[in-house]
Motif scaffolding. Structure first.
Motif, PDB file in Angstrom:
ATOM      1  N   LEU A 151       0.850  -1.196   0.000  1.00 42.90           N
ATOM      2  CA  LEU A 151       0.000   0.000   0.000  1.00 42.90           C
ATOM      3  C   LEU A 151       0.877   1.233   0.000  1.00 42.90           C
ATOM      4  O   LEU A 151       2.111   1.128   0.020  1.00 42.90           O
ATOM      5  CB  LEU A 151      -0.935  -0.015   1.220  1.00 42.90           C
ATOM      6  CG  LEU A 151      -0.317  -0.333   2.597  1.00 42.90           C
ATOM      7  CD1 LEU A 151       0.276   0.910   3.258  1.00 42.90           C
ATOM      8  CD2 LEU A 151      -1.356  -0.926   3.533  1.00 42.90           C
ATOM      9  N   LYS A 157       1.452   4.956   2.134  1.00 36.71           N
ATOM     10  CA  LYS A 157       1.124   5.569   3.415  1.00 36.71           C
ATOM     11  C   LYS A 157       1.673   6.991   3.435  1.00 36.71           C
ATOM     12  O   LYS A 157       2.642   7.314   2.741  1.00 36.71           O
ATOM     13  CB  LYS A 157       1.671   4.760   4.585  1.00 36.71           C
ATOM     14  CG  LYS A 157       3.179   4.733   4.696  1.00 36.71           C
ATOM     15  CD  LYS A 157       3.612   3.957   5.940  1.00 36.71           C
ATOM     16  CE  LYS A 157       5.133   3.982   6.094  1.00 36.71           C
ATOM     17  NZ  LYS A 157       5.585   3.233   7.286  1.00 36.71           N
ATOM     18  N   SER A 174      -2.979   5.051   5.709  1.00 31.13           N
ATOM     19  CA  SER A 174      -2.821   4.166   4.567  1.00 31.13           C
ATOM     20  C   SER A 174      -3.668   4.611   3.381  1.00 31.13           C
ATOM     21  O   SER A 174      -4.723   5.228   3.539  1.00 31.13           O
ATOM     22  CB  SER A 174      -3.214   2.737   4.955  1.00 31.13           C
ATOM     23  OG  SER A 174      -2.380   2.243   5.971  1.00 31.13           O
ATOM     24  N   ASP A 178       4.749   1.317   1.072  1.00 38.40           N
ATOM     25  CA  ASP A 178       4.917   0.476   2.260  1.00 38.40           C
ATOM     26  C   ASP A 178       4.895  -0.978   1.810  1.00 38.40           C
ATOM     27  O   ASP A 178       3.995  -1.400   1.080  1.00 38.40           O
ATOM     28  CB  ASP A 178       3.796   0.750   3.270  1.00 38.40           C
ATOM     29  CG  ASP A 178       4.027   0.037   4.591  1.00 38.40           C
ATOM     30  OD1 ASP A 178       3.901  -1.199   4.625  1.00 38.40           O
ATOM     31  OD2 ASP A 178       4.336   0.716   5.589  1.00 38.40           O
TER      32      ASP A 178
END
Length: 417
Positions: A9, A11, A18, A43
């Motif tokens: 993801l 962030k 997130s 991330d």
């Protein structure tokens, strides 16, 4: 076998909120509502740290470090970027000086590292058009890697860009359009990203938060290479010219990753060499966001000539106990010539800011005689010879609306999205 970093993801750099990987074209909405404009970063979630002694020796490019990048080696769009030399330069300044020569990259600038990762990701997700707003280096890099990958590339620029830059960008087949002002580039590109799904590699809305966060991962490899070339001892300082702080943040992230893995025992202090004073002011008054600091006129260092820094740059400086130095054109021109005649390296005016900043800091005792300092030389001097000689008249002029842009692309380049 090295562990692979699988991006999970994005962030927020500031608050850690997130966001999905598809949000590469966004700022953090929570921080924006607080009045702080923060970029996102990749991330990788929980994964086994890589083992330094198991680093592959091939390929001879930044993709040796593919295990720590968001795109697998087999999906890389590469022209052999990275693996640039670290050159000792004795006698230029009173410290132990090393020059990371990014002019050796395929389009002669450090922007190739970002473009390689960003275009690799764009190809992976099936993006139809690569787009960037650029005064030169970023546009050349995006154009070259788009040409290698296949998608068309649109570069939005403005009057006063060095003719050599425009020639280079167009040589790769990119469609270059000229608008009246910097802000108009963003207005047009923002609309194209939202309405047409173009893939942006550069900032395209304001206040700028930085470039495409997935592409930014490519700059970590500068830190990896510096550490390896210094026998896994981080230098005391790492100094580079700063526009929106993409490489500054990427280098900081790379050093911090290595420190966490046990590859190095500390990270270097970072220095932002700037021409606006925005980061310098933010550090002085402990601002959360760098202020807008208008100039009385344009700087010759066009690649870093912005009036406002970014949160990501300020974050990297504070976390590394670094600093910023605000510089005048005269110092940049002086160091451009001194570096060429004293080391045999000819860099663009913006790149010379790193040496001017080191000179300023050594004179004041901030950098000591026994300190090891790496200056990142970001681009070749051949890119901005003759800067300011006029507008790129060979490119179609457009107004800041999508219809004008699409009309120019269709009529000049035969492109119909």
């Amino acid at each position: 076998m090295q562990a692979m970093a699988i991006p999970q993801l994005l962030k927020c750099i500031r608050c850690n909120q997130s966001a999905p990987l598809e949000a590469f074209d966004s700022a953090c909405d929570r921080c924006t509502s607080d009045g702080v404009h923060s970029n996102l970063t990749v991330d990788y979630g929980e994964w086994s740290p890589p083992v330094r002694c198991e680093l592959p020796t091939w390929p001879n490019s930044m993709w040796r470090f593919a295990g720590q990048l968001p795109v697998a080696m087999e999906r890389a769009v590469s022209l052999g970027e990275g693996a640039t030399p670290l050159i000792a330069a004795d006698g230029l300044v009173p410290c132990s000086l090393l020059l990371k020569d990014e002019t050796r990259n395929p389009t002669w600038s450090f922007k190739d590292r970002l473009a390689s990762v960003a275009v690799s990701w764009a190809k992976h997700i099936g993006a139809k058009v690569i787009a960037t707003s650029s005064t030169g280096n970023a546009g050349a890099a995006a154009a070259a890697y788009a040409a290698h990958a296949g998608p068309p590339c649109v570069v939005l620029t403005f009057g006063g860009v060095a003719p050599a830059m425009i020639t280079q960008i167009r040589s790769y087949g990119a469609m270059v359009l000229t608008v009246a002002t910097k802000d108009e580039r963003w207005a047009v590109l923002s609309e194209a990203v939202i309405e047409l799904g173009w893939f942006p590699t550069s900032p395209f809305f304001g206040p700028a938060v930085g470039s495409n966060p997935i592409g930014l991962e490519g700059y970590k490899t500068i830190a990896y290479e510096i550490a390896e070339q210094c026998d896994w001892r981080a230098p005391d300082w790492c100094v580079l010219p700063v526009c929106y702080g993409d490489a500054l943040y990427g280098i900081w992230k790379g050093f911090e990753e290595m420190r966490g893995w046990g590859w190095i025992d500390r990270s270097p202090r970072l220095v932002a060499a700037e021409v606006s004073g925005s980061l310098t002011a933010a550090l002085a008054d402990e601002s959360t966001m760098p202020p807008d600091v208008p100039r009385s006129g344009r700087s010759l260092a066009i690649s870093i000539d912005v009036t406002r820094g970014t949160y990501q740059a300020l974050h990297a400086l504070r976390e590394s106990d670094g600093t910023a130095v605000n510089l005048e054109d005269a110092a940049l021109l002086d160091w451009q010539q001194r570096l060429a005649s004293g080391s045999g390296l000819f860099v663009e005016t913006s790149s010379a800011a790193a040496l001017a900043a080191i000179d300023w800091l050594t004179q004041r005792g901030t950098i000591g005689r026994d300190d090891t300092v790496v200056a990142v030389l970001t681009a070749s001097g051949l890119k901005d010879v003759g800067i300011g000689e006029g507008e790129p008249s060979s490119t179609p002029k457009v107004s800041a609306d999508l219809d004008s842009v699409l009309g120019a692309l269709r009529n000049t380049y035969g492109f119909d999205d």
